[in-house]
Design a protein around this motif. Structure first.
Motif, PDB file in Angstrom:
ATOM      1  N   ASP A  12       0.805  -1.216   0.000  1.00 48.07           N
ATOM      2  CA  ASP A  12       0.000   0.000   0.000  1.00 48.07           C
ATOM      3  C   ASP A  12       0.845   1.275   0.000  1.00 48.07           C
ATOM      4  OD1 ASP A  12      -2.424  -1.395  -0.011  1.00 48.07           O
ATOM      5  OD2 ASP A  12      -2.366  -1.634   2.172  1.00 48.07           O
ATOM      6  N   THR A  14       3.439   4.158  -1.361  1.00 49.16           N
ATOM      7  CA  THR A  14       3.654   4.747  -2.681  1.00 49.16           C
ATOM      8  C   THR A  14       4.892   4.150  -3.343  1.00 49.16           C
ATOM      9  OG1 THR A  14       4.798   6.615  -1.661  1.00 49.16           O
ATOM     10  CG2 THR A  14       2.465   6.918  -2.189  1.00 49.16           C
ATOM     11  N   LYS A  17       4.000   0.814  -4.874  1.00 50.18           N
ATOM     12  CA  LYS A  17       3.178   1.023  -6.068  1.00 50.18           C
ATOM     13  C   LYS A  17       4.040   1.475  -7.245  1.00 50.18           C
ATOM     14  CE  LYS A  17      -0.943   2.153  -3.406  1.00 50.18           C
ATOM     15  NZ  LYS A  17      -1.822   3.244  -2.945  1.00 50.18           N
ATOM     16  N   ARG A  21       5.101  -0.492 -10.877  1.00 50.38           N
ATOM     17  CA  ARG A  21       5.000   0.098 -12.223  1.00 50.38           C
ATOM     18  C   ARG A  21       6.313  -0.061 -12.981  1.00 50.38           C
ATOM     19  NH1 ARG A  21       1.516   3.513  -9.206  1.00 50.38           N
ATOM     20  NH2 ARG A  21      -0.581   3.472 -10.051  1.00 50.38           N
TER      21      ARG A  21
END
Length: 160
Positions: A12, A14, A17, A21
């Motif tokens: 969860d 940043t 995440k 990517r």
């Protein structure tokens, strides 16, 4: 030495995440590019060696071996200029990877000679993929080195 931080520990955050990517972008190139898979792995391995990223060096050496790459070629990646086992196209990609990785030490960045040699062997799409692959591995190498992600325990096939 233990890792300082697990960037992916809490999905969860940043950072996790963003790292996901990066991974997705790399997988897109690894799976969809017409750049030869062996060349991709050699480039990823060489940049990781230069950057001192033990984890990524472990990953890409093992993934290349699992994909059927010859052990002699893998052992000579760090000395590719002095070896006879790489094609001219692979040499061009390795040179671009080295110069793209060592840009802080080269006042002009990637030389015109290295770029011209790469253009002889790869089309525009492959060159674009090669540039992205070099940029992505350099970014992920730096993350790994900063947090001291250790190498040696990777099981082939989990990445790329």
């Amino acid at each position: 030495m233990t890792a300082r931080l697990n960037l992916l520990g809490d999905p969860d955050t940043t950072a996790a995440k963003a790292a996901a990517r990066f991974g997705a972008a790399s997988r897109t190139i690894l799976q969809e590019s017409t750049l030869p898979a062996a060349t991709q792995k050699l480039v990823l391995l060489r940049a990781s060696q230069i950057n001192g990223d033990a984890y990524a060096t472990d990953v890409w050496a093992k993934n290349a071996a699992a994909a059927g790459e010859d052990a002699t070629r893998l052992s000579l990646v760090a000395a590719w200029r002095e070896s006879t086992v790489f094609t001219d196209a692979e040499r061009a990609a390795l040179e671009l990877a080295e110069q793209g990785t060592d840009i802080a030490y080269a006042a002009g960045g990637v030389s015109d000679e290295a770029w011209t040699d790469a253009v002889k062997h790869y089309d525009q799409g492959q060159l674009s993929d090669l540039v992205m692959l070099i940029a992505l591995i350099n970014a992920t190498n730096r993350m790994s080195v900063i947090v001291r992600q250790r190498g040696g325990d990777y099981e082939p096939g989990h990445l790329g």
